[in-house]
Enzyme design. Structure first.
Site, PDB file in Angstrom:
ATOM      1  N   ASP A  13      90.388 -51.985  11.848  1.00 54.07           N
ATOM      2  CA  ASP A  13      90.610 -52.646  13.296  1.00 54.07           C
ATOM      3  C   ASP A  13      91.763 -52.208  13.795  1.00 54.07           C
ATOM      4  O   ASP A  13      92.824 -51.829  13.140  1.00 54.07           O
ATOM      5  CB  ASP A  13      90.262 -53.991  13.053  1.00 54.07           C
ATOM      6  CG  ASP A  13      90.412 -54.642  14.532  1.00 54.07           C
ATOM      7  OD1 ASP A  13      89.993 -54.176  15.463  1.00 54.07           O
ATOM      8  OD2 ASP A  13      91.268 -55.746  14.595  1.00 54.07           O
ATOM      9  N   ALA A  70      93.965 -54.114  17.259  1.00 51.67           N
ATOM     10  CA  ALA A  70      94.772 -55.420  17.370  1.00 51.67           C
ATOM     11  C   ALA A  70      94.591 -56.420  16.329  1.00 51.67           C
ATOM     12  O   ALA A  70      93.468 -56.978  15.937  1.00 51.67           O
ATOM     13  CB  ALA A  70      94.383 -55.853  18.613  1.00 51.67           C
ATOM     14  N   LYS A 117      84.542 -56.656  24.693  1.00 46.27           N
ATOM     15  CA  LYS A 117      85.233 -57.201  25.856  1.00 46.27           C
ATOM     16  C   LYS A 117      84.168 -57.933  26.706  1.00 46.27           C
ATOM     17  O   LYS A 117      84.288 -59.031  27.067  1.00 46.27           O
ATOM     18  CB  LYS A 117      86.314 -56.584  26.532  1.00 46.27           C
ATOM     19  CG  LYS A 117      87.393 -56.049  25.442  1.00 46.27           C
ATOM     20  CD  LYS A 117      87.842 -56.946  24.494  1.00 46.27           C
ATOM     21  CE  LYS A 117      88.937 -56.601  23.382  1.00 46.27           C
ATOM     22  NZ  LYS A 117      88.899 -57.285  22.220  1.00 46.27           N
ATOM     23  N   ASP A 174      90.980 -58.340  11.144  1.00 49.07           N
ATOM     24  CA  ASP A 174      91.336 -60.013  11.182  1.00 49.07           C
ATOM     25  C   ASP A 174      90.472 -60.851  11.970  1.00 49.07           C
ATOM     26  O   ASP A 174      90.694 -62.185  12.110  1.00 49.07           O
ATOM     27  CB  ASP A 174      92.941 -59.847  11.881  1.00 49.07           C
ATOM     28  CG  ASP A 174      92.608 -59.414  13.557  1.00 49.07           C
ATOM     29  OD1 ASP A 174      92.563 -60.182  14.399  1.00 49.07           O
ATOM     30  OD2 ASP A 174      92.022 -58.295  13.608  1.00 49.07           O
TER      31      ASP A 174
END
Length: 270
Positions: free
Chosen positions: A11, A13, A53, A187
């Site tokens: 991933d 960010a 998003k 994460d």
């Protein structure tokens, strides 16, 4: 060489850049405010992290507290047109801001070098759309992080997370012979689901990312007790999503790879 890891798919960010995953969270707050003068908190903005998003904004609108605020202001729940308007506000803000959060997280560059020294290829994918990634990728490259391949959340007709498609597109692009020889590192829960749905080993990052939710500077000055509480909160969410392993950050990945290689050699599969 057959029964070992041949690729890791990372991933962005909160995993390789942007410790704490702050670039997207702050922008969601600003986009809601700019488009409709509706306030959401950073904690709320973090809840659906890992999705594309547009889907993230949709999920935020369904949070009970956010929906209640929306109902109070507009007398109805958020519509698809509302999501489009927030997304339209989000995109230029995110494109402008993402370069400021492009520095690799501590340990990432050394870990990538160690993996490549073992012949492991470096794939990547993100909940960011391509317009954002086209700014982030070269900025990260200037700081020394250059994966072998990247996929954006809007690249594939099939969709993004929690589906397996971005991870599988990396498998194709990198020419990996079996998904069981791949590790997906993320994460956030949707990225763990992505890896599992793709048939890969999955590793969650409990400290560097969204669930821990602290800046690098705040983390450095945090008490051991506070770190332990936040780590446990993040790890429990990642394990609940099905992660095979959870470590603090990408700096801890090499030991996990060695453990997975031993399991593969014994005939185990994800």
């Amino acid at each position: 060489m057959m029964n070992r890891i041949h690729a890791v798919i990372l991933d962005w960010a909160g995993t390789t850049v942007d410790f704490g995953s702050f670039a997207p969270t702050q922008i969601f707050v600003e986009a809601f405010r700019q488009a409709f003068d509706v306030e959401i908190t950073l904690a709320e903005a973090r809840v659906p992290m890992g999705l594309g998003k547009w889907q993230h904004i949709e999920a935020l609108g369904k949070l009970p507290a956010v929906d209640a605020r929306w109902q109070a202001k507009f007398g109805r729940s958020m519509s698809a047109a509302d999501i489009d308007a927030i997304y339209a506000a989000f995109m230029p803000l995110q494109i402008a801001k993402v370069v400021d959060f492009s520095s690799p997280i501590a340990g990432v560059i050394d870990t990538i070098a160690a993996l490549r020294a073992e012949g492991i290829k470096i794939g990547s994918c993100s909940g960011y759309p391509r317009a954002v990634m086209e700014r982030l990728v070269p900025a990260a490259a200037e700081h020394g992080y250059r994966p072998d391949h990247w996929v954006a959340t809007d690249d594939l007709a099939a969709g993004g997370r929690p589906g397996p498609w971005m991870a599988l597109q990396n498998v194709i692009a990198l020419g990996i012979d079996a998904v069981a020889h791949c590790v997906k590192v993320d994460d956030a829960a949707p990225g763990i689901s992505e890896g599992l749905n793709a048939g890969m080993w999955t590793v969650g990052l409990a400290v560097s990312g969204n669930e821990f939710g602290a800046t690098w500077d705040a983390y450095q000055t945090m008490s051991k007790e506070d770190v332990a509480v936040r780590r446990e909160h993040a790890a429990s969410k990642l394990y609940a999503a099905g992660a095979h392993y959870v470590v603090d950050s990408l700096a801890d990945l090499s030991g996990v790879i060695a453990h997975i290689n031993a399991r593969l050699a014994q005939g185990e599969r994800p």
